[in-house]
Design a protein around this motif. Structure first.
Motif, PDB file in Angstrom:
ATOM      1  N   GLY A  42       0.780  -1.223   0.000  1.00  0.00           N
ATOM      2  CA  GLY A  42       0.000   0.000   0.000  1.00  0.00           C
ATOM      3  C   GLY A  42       0.813   1.276   0.000  1.00  0.00           C
ATOM      4  N   LYS A  43       2.129   1.141  -0.106  1.00  0.00           N
ATOM      5  CA  LYS A  43       2.995   2.324  -0.072  1.00  0.00           C
ATOM      6  C   LYS A  43       3.829   2.395  -1.344  1.00  0.00           C
ATOM      7  CE  LYS A  43       3.371   2.691   4.950  1.00  0.00           C
ATOM      8  NZ  LYS A  43       4.303   2.836   6.099  1.00  0.00           N
ATOM      9  N   GLU A  44       4.367   3.582  -1.602  1.00  0.00           N
ATOM     10  CA  GLU A  44       5.231   3.754  -2.752  1.00  0.00           C
ATOM     11  C   GLU A  44       6.638   3.202  -2.469  1.00  0.00           C
ATOM     12  OE1 GLU A  44       3.229   7.779  -4.697  1.00  0.00           O
ATOM     13  OE2 GLU A  44       5.279   7.809  -3.961  1.00  0.00           O
ATOM     14  N   ARG A  45       7.332   2.881  -3.529  1.00  0.00           N
ATOM     15  CA  ARG A  45       8.705   2.421  -3.388  1.00  0.00           C
ATOM     16  C   ARG A  45       9.558   3.560  -2.828  1.00  0.00           C
ATOM     17  NH1 ARG A  45      11.291  -0.844  -8.341  1.00  0.00           N
ATOM     18  NH2 ARG A  45       9.299  -1.886  -7.977  1.00  0.00           N
ATOM     19  N   GLU A  46      10.438   3.244  -1.900  1.00  0.00           N
ATOM     20  CA  GLU A  46      11.264   4.272  -1.282  1.00  0.00           C
ATOM     21  C   GLU A  46      12.732   3.872  -1.255  1.00  0.00           C
ATOM     22  OE1 GLU A  46      10.004   4.870   2.754  1.00  0.00           O
ATOM     23  OE2 GLU A  46      10.699   2.898   3.428  1.00  0.00           O
ATOM     24  N   PHE A  47      13.556   4.880  -1.259  1.00  0.00           N
ATOM     25  CA  PHE A  47      14.995   4.685  -1.186  1.00  0.00           C
ATOM     26  C   PHE A  47      15.401   4.162   0.178  1.00  0.00           C
ATOM     27  CE2 PHE A  47      19.426   5.468  -1.635  1.00  0.00           C
ATOM     28  CZ  PHE A  47      19.850   6.091  -0.468  1.00  0.00           C
ATOM     29  N   VAL A  48      16.374   3.240   0.200  1.00  0.00           N
ATOM     30  CA  VAL A  48      16.903   2.714   1.449  1.00  0.00           C
ATOM     31  C   VAL A  48      18.397   3.039   1.591  1.00  0.00           C
ATOM     32  CG1 VAL A  48      17.351   0.649   2.817  1.00  0.00           C
ATOM     33  CG2 VAL A  48      15.226   0.840   1.504  1.00  0.00           C
ATOM     34  N   ALA A  49      19.179   2.656   0.589  1.00  0.00           N
ATOM     35  CA  ALA A  49      20.624   2.867   0.662  1.00  0.00           C
ATOM     36  C   ALA A  49      21.207   2.825  -0.740  1.00  0.00           C
ATOM     37  CB  ALA A  49      21.282   1.799   1.535  1.00  0.00           C
ATOM     38  N   GLY A  66      22.671   3.749  10.873  1.00  0.00           N
ATOM     39  CA  GLY A  66      23.134   3.118  12.099  1.00  0.00           C
ATOM     40  C   GLY A  66      22.648   1.682  12.259  1.00  0.00           C
ATOM     41  N   ARG A  67      21.689   1.274  11.426  1.00  0.00           N
ATOM     42  CA  ARG A  67      21.176  -0.103  11.496  1.00  0.00           C
ATOM     43  C   ARG A  67      21.509  -0.899  10.233  1.00  0.00           C
ATOM     44  NH1 ARG A  67      15.869  -1.080  11.618  1.00  0.00           N
ATOM     45  NH2 ARG A  67      15.265   0.808  10.489  1.00  0.00           N
ATOM     46  N   PHE A  68      21.479  -0.238   9.093  1.00  0.00           N
ATOM     47  CA  PHE A  68      21.744  -0.904   7.803  1.00  0.00           C
ATOM     48  C   PHE A  68      23.102  -0.477   7.274  1.00  0.00           C
ATOM     49  CE2 PHE A  68      17.055  -1.466   6.242  1.00  0.00           C
ATOM     50  CZ  PHE A  68      16.744  -2.073   7.463  1.00  0.00           C
ATOM     51  N   THR A  69      23.758  -1.395   6.581  1.00  0.00           N
ATOM     52  CA  THR A  69      25.038  -1.099   5.940  1.00  0.00           C
ATOM     53  C   THR A  69      25.040  -1.664   4.531  1.00  0.00           C
ATOM     54  OG1 THR A  69      26.205  -1.197   8.062  1.00  0.00           O
ATOM     55  CG2 THR A  69      27.537  -1.321   6.061  1.00  0.00           C
ATOM     56  N   ILE A  70      25.310  -0.810   3.558  1.00  0.00           N
ATOM     57  CA  ILE A  70      25.435  -1.251   2.181  1.00  0.00           C
ATOM     58  C   ILE A  70      26.908  -1.413   1.847  1.00  0.00           C
ATOM     59  CG2 ILE A  70      25.411   1.106   1.231  1.00  0.00           C
ATOM     60  CD1 ILE A  70      23.852  -0.019  -1.177  1.00  0.00           C
ATOM     61  N   SER A  71      27.208  -2.441   1.093  1.00  0.00           N
ATOM     62  CA  SER A  71      28.591  -2.682   0.687  1.00  0.00           C
ATOM     63  C   SER A  71      28.577  -3.395  -0.667  1.00  0.00           C
ATOM     64  CB  SER A  71      29.337  -3.521   1.726  1.00  0.00           C
ATOM     65  OG  SER A  71      28.729  -4.794   1.874  1.00  0.00           O
ATOM     66  N   ARG A  72      29.736  -3.478  -1.281  1.00  0.00           N
ATOM     67  CA  ARG A  72      29.816  -4.157  -2.575  1.00  0.00           C
ATOM     68  C   ARG A  72      31.151  -4.854  -2.720  1.00  0.00           C
ATOM     69  NH1 ARG A  72      28.753   0.122  -6.971  1.00  0.00           N
ATOM     70  NH2 ARG A  72      29.238  -1.609  -8.386  1.00  0.00           N
ATOM     71  N   ASP A  73      31.139  -5.898  -3.535  1.00  0.00           N
ATOM     72  CA  ASP A  73      32.350  -6.620  -3.885  1.00  0.00           C
ATOM     73  C   ASP A  73      32.377  -6.688  -5.399  1.00  0.00           C
ATOM     74  OD1 ASP A  73      34.346  -8.459  -4.449  1.00  0.00           O
ATOM     75  OD2 ASP A  73      33.892  -9.719  -2.742  1.00  0.00           O
ATOM     76  N   ASN A  74      33.144  -5.814  -6.015  1.00  0.00           N
ATOM     77  CA  ASN A  74      33.147  -5.745  -7.471  1.00  0.00           C
ATOM     78  C   ASN A  74      33.776  -6.984  -8.107  1.00  0.00           C
ATOM     79  OD1 ASN A  74      31.829  -3.315  -7.521  1.00  0.00           O
ATOM     80  ND2 ASN A  74      33.675  -2.081  -7.785  1.00  0.00           N
ATOM     81  N   ALA A  75      34.629  -7.668  -7.378  1.00  0.00           N
ATOM     82  CA  ALA A  75      35.215  -8.900  -7.905  1.00  0.00           C
ATOM     83  C   ALA A  75      34.161  -9.999  -8.027  1.00  0.00           C
ATOM     84  CB  ALA A  75      36.352  -9.361  -7.005  1.00  0.00           C
ATOM     85  N   TYR A  80      25.592  -5.833  -1.225  1.00  0.00           N
ATOM     86  CA  TYR A  80      24.976  -6.382  -0.021  1.00  0.00           C
ATOM     87  C   TYR A  80      24.238  -5.300   0.755  1.00  0.00           C
ATOM     88  CZ  TYR A  80      28.528  -9.937  -1.011  1.00  0.00           C
ATOM     89  OH  TYR A  80      29.315 -10.878  -1.619  1.00  0.00           O
ATOM     90  N   LEU A  81      23.271  -5.737   1.529  1.00  0.00           N
ATOM     91  CA  LEU A  81      22.618  -4.850   2.494  1.00  0.00           C
ATOM     92  C   LEU A  81      22.514  -5.618   3.806  1.00  0.00           C
ATOM     93  CD1 LEU A  81      21.305  -2.051   2.879  1.00  0.00           C
ATOM     94  CD2 LEU A  81      19.094  -3.182   2.522  1.00  0.00           C
ATOM     95  N   GLN A  82      23.371  -5.251   4.751  1.00  0.00           N
ATOM     96  CA  GLN A  82      23.319  -5.843   6.084  1.00  0.00           C
ATOM     97  C   GLN A  82      22.305  -5.054   6.900  1.00  0.00           C
ATOM     98  OE1 GLN A  82      24.996  -8.583   7.439  1.00  0.00           O
ATOM     99  NE2 GLN A  82      23.625  -8.226   9.181  1.00  0.00           N
ATOM    100  N   MET A  83      21.306  -5.753   7.412  1.00  0.00           N
ATOM    101  CA  MET A  83      20.233  -5.098   8.149  1.00  0.00           C
ATOM    102  C   MET A  83      20.232  -5.633   9.580  1.00  0.00           C
ATOM    103  SD  MET A  83      17.218  -5.080   5.269  1.00  0.00           S
ATOM    104  CE  MET A  83      16.950  -6.850   5.365  1.00  0.00           C
ATOM    105  N   ASN A  84      20.505  -4.767  10.524  1.00  0.00           N
ATOM    106  CA  ASN A  84      20.517  -5.122  11.944  1.00  0.00           C
ATOM    107  C   ASN A  84      19.414  -4.377  12.678  1.00  0.00           C
ATOM    108  OD1 ASN A  84      22.876  -6.661  11.453  1.00  0.00           O
ATOM    109  ND2 ASN A  84      24.196  -4.902  11.882  1.00  0.00           N
ATOM    110  N   SER A  85      19.106  -4.842  13.867  1.00  0.00           N
ATOM    111  CA  SER A  85      18.083  -4.201  14.707  1.00  0.00           C
ATOM    112  C   SER A  85      16.809  -3.948  13.918  1.00  0.00           C
ATOM    113  CB  SER A  85      18.624  -2.877  15.286  1.00  0.00           C
ATOM    114  OG  SER A  85      19.789  -3.099  16.033  1.00  0.00           O
ATOM    115  N   LEU A  86      16.357  -4.953  13.222  1.00  0.00           N
ATOM    116  CA  LEU A  86      15.198  -4.798  12.364  1.00  0.00           C
ATOM    117  C   LEU A  86      13.939  -4.489  13.155  1.00  0.00           C
ATOM    118  CD1 LEU A  86      16.048  -7.593   9.824  1.00  0.00           C
ATOM    119  CD2 LEU A  86      15.508  -5.231   9.214  1.00  0.00           C
TER     120      LEU A  86
END
Length: 128
Positions: A42-49, A66-75, A80-86
């Motif tokens: 019921g909601k619009e798509r929203e930016f996270v990271a 402070g709860r989510f961390t985005i990272s990448r491995d180009n190799a 990735y999106l690490q989500m803590n304290s959900l």
């Protein structure tokens, strides 16, 4: 052409953690900014990271800082999106997206209109 496949979603209790992965195919991945967006019922798509091509610049929605961390491995052509304290309000379908039209930008965009490739989404449900 870029293809994106998300994984790692699921059901978790409030306070728990999940790690989303987005595997990308295509030669432009390593030069493209990548983003995570979400859409709750019921909601619009929203930016996270978002993360720029090198991984040195990241951006977050205020409510996930402070709860989510985005990272990448180009190799590995993976972001990735690490989500803590959900929290229950994090419940949504999470989408990975690639901004392949702007190569090697210093700062990844936060607007969905900048992203031209999208994955199929992975469901995250956080129970209270």
């Amino acid at each position: 052409q870029v293809q994106l496949v998300e994984s790692g979603g699921g059901l978790v209790q409030a306070g728990g953690s999940l790690r989303l992965s987005c595997a990308a195919s295509g030669r432009t991945f390593s030069n493209s900014a990548m983003g995570w967006f979400r859409q709750a019922p019921g909601k619009e798509r929203e930016f996270v990271a978002a993360i720029n091509w090198s991984g040195r610049s990241t951006s977050y929605k205020d409510s996930v800082k402070g709860r989510f961390t985005i990272s990448r491995d180009n190799a590995k052509n993976t972001v990735y999106l690490q989500m803590n304290s959900l929290k229950p309000e994090d419940t949504a379908v999470y989408y990975c997206a690639a901004d392949s039209r702007r190569q090697r930008t210093a700062v990844a965009g936060t607007s969905s209109g900048l992203y031209d490739y999208w994955g199929q989404g992975t469901q995250v449900i956080v129970s209270s």
